[in-house]
Design an enzyme around this catalytic site. Structure first.
Site, PDB file in Angstrom:
ATOM      1  CG  HIS A 182      -1.768   1.207   1.370  1.00  0.00           C
ATOM      2  ND1 HIS A 182      -3.063   1.259   0.907  1.00  0.00           N
ATOM      3  CD2 HIS A 182      -1.517   2.437   1.911  1.00  0.00           C
ATOM      4  CE1 HIS A 182      -3.571   2.452   1.154  1.00  0.00           C
ATOM      5  NE2 HIS A 182      -2.651   3.193   1.767  1.00  0.00           N
ATOM      6  CD  GLU A 183       1.757   3.673   3.658  1.00  0.00           C
ATOM      7  OE1 GLU A 183       2.108   4.734   3.100  1.00  0.00           O
ATOM      8  OE2 GLU A 183       0.675   3.558   4.261  1.00  0.00           O
ATOM      9  CG  HIS A 239       0.396   6.260  -0.707  1.00  0.00           C
ATOM     10  ND1 HIS A 239      -0.706   6.779  -1.355  1.00  0.00           N
ATOM     11  CD2 HIS A 239      -0.072   5.623   0.404  1.00  0.00           C
ATOM     12  CE1 HIS A 239      -1.798   6.481  -0.658  1.00  0.00           C
ATOM     13  NE2 HIS A 239      -1.446   5.774   0.398  1.00  0.00           N
TER      14      HIS A 239
END
Length: 404
Positions: free
Chosen positions: A26-27, A30
């Site tokens: 997920h990170e 980003h």
């Protein structure tokens, strides 16, 4: 002590392994999109709190492993506002400080001075990475095990149940629900679970006849190793396919990817439908899980996989496939939750950016502050509700007089 350590290995270790893996992806979503747009980044952290391990690369990014392994974050340079969406005054102050420290033009490398569409893509990249991860895991899963379809054949009908009242008989084959064709037993189960109190019209093949039957699912308490004690809707059917009701085919990577996308779409649709039914009072929310529930589920699937009587390498392979499927489902859940329009989540930031794109200015600081506080309260309330559910499913409140 040995028993406690064994339980920790079965429940905690798989949970932390899966959660850390999913949060990292997920990170990274980003991070990679921000890097593609030239955003200056200070830190990439998996876990919160003090650093257990830390290394700074040649670009000045600190890669950190925190001691609390329950999340992660990417810190962009100049990102001081807790909502990550400063207003016009905050942007002006930040710009002045950046220019004073780094010189004119340096602000173009900072997240908050990127075009709104780039910021929106960076924020959306986290949940998108979760869905892409789920698609990749399902592709691997379906490529390895293929596709097995188990037709929804009725094996038995519980006496006095809605199914019995509707006229179901053993060996009936369900072909459609509310006019929607169904091929698999899991489709029928999924529809019934999300239809408590709603009449369902079943199309049934009975020998050479096609019969229409109507049954209304009713909630009942069930306990299993993975979900714990929950109330779910049932109509009183035991589905038991005959030999001819099984079909299997191997999938090539393209077919496996397509099947994975279909599963993701169905899961997201079912999740939002369930949440919607909670808000209108048709569901109690029993099936919402917090960290404890996810940890219990992780332990449950681990115990089921390792209980198979086979050679160690076969058990290990089966466990790996089981955890892959579990990780894919948890990744979908994380993507869905992060897209909720709550200011402290990615979805809330996207709402702010949508306003900025239309109004040509950021959301006022006071509105952001109120939204942030309300969002934090909503998120905390949701977590408390999910944790209460988890504790009840674990039957920890029986001493209070049967709350579980």
């Amino acid at each position: 002590m040995t028993g406690f350590l064994g339980q920790a290995l079965i429940y905690v270790v798989p949970f932390l392994f899966v959660l850390t893996f999913i949060v990292t992806i997920h990170e990274l979503g980003h991070f990679l999109v921000a890097r593609a747009f030239g955003v200056k980044i200070d830190r990439f952290s998996i876990g919160f709190g003090k650093a257990l391990l830390s290394r700074t690369d040649k670009r000045g990014v600190e890669w950190r492993l925190g001691w609390i392994p329950l999340g992660g974050y990417v810190k962009f340079s100049g990102d001081l506002d807790p909502s990550s969406v400063p207003d016009q005054k905050g942007l002006a102050e930040l710009k002045s400080r950046v220019i004073a420290e780094h010189g004119p033009g340096a602000e173009r490398d900072f997240f908050h001075f990127k075009p709104v569409w780039q910021r929106a893509l960076i924020v959306f990249a986290g949940p998108a990475a979760n869905f892409l991860l789920a698609a990749a895991l399902f592709t691997v899963l379906f490529s390895v095990i293929g596709e097995q379809v188990v037709a929804p054949r009725v094996g038995a009908v519980t006496a006095g149940s809605p199914a019995a009242s509707a006229g179901f008989k053993p060996q009936d084959l369900i072909t459609a629900v509310n006019g929607r064709p169904v091929r698999e037993a899991s489709e029928v189960t999924g529809i019934v679970i999300l239809s408590a109190g709603d009449p369902l019209r079943f199309t049934v093949q009975r020998g050479e006849q096609t019969v229409q039957l109507t049954a209304t699912p009713q909630r009942q308490v069930e306990t299993n190793e993975i979900a714990g004690t929950v109330r779910v809707a049932r109509i009183g059917l035991v589905l038991a396919p005959l030999r001819q009701d099984f079909s299997f085919r191997r999938l090539n990577p393209i077919e496996a990817a397509g099947k994975g996308v279909t599963v993701i779409g169905d899961t997201v649709s079912s999740t939002f439908r369930y949440i919607g039914r909670i808000f209108v009072g048709k569901e109690s929310g029993d099936l919402l899980n917090g960290p404890l529930g996810i940890a219990k589920a992780a332990g449950g699937v681990t115990k089921q996989a390792t209980a198979v009587e086979a050679a160690p390498q076969v058990v290990a392979f089966y466990l790996a496939l089981t955890l892959v499927q579990f990780a894919a489902l948890v990744s979908i859940g994380m993507g869905v939750v992060n897209l909720l329009p709550i200011p402290v989540l990615d979805g809330g930031h996207l709402v702010f950016y949508g306003y900025e794109a239309v109004a040509r200015r950021p959301v006022p600081a006071r509105v952001q502050e109120v939204g942030y506080r309300v969002g934090l309260a909503l998120l905390a309330g949701l977590m408390l509700f999910a944790t209460w559910n988890d504790l009840q499913k674990l039957s920890l409140f029986k001493f209070l007089g049967g709350l579980a």
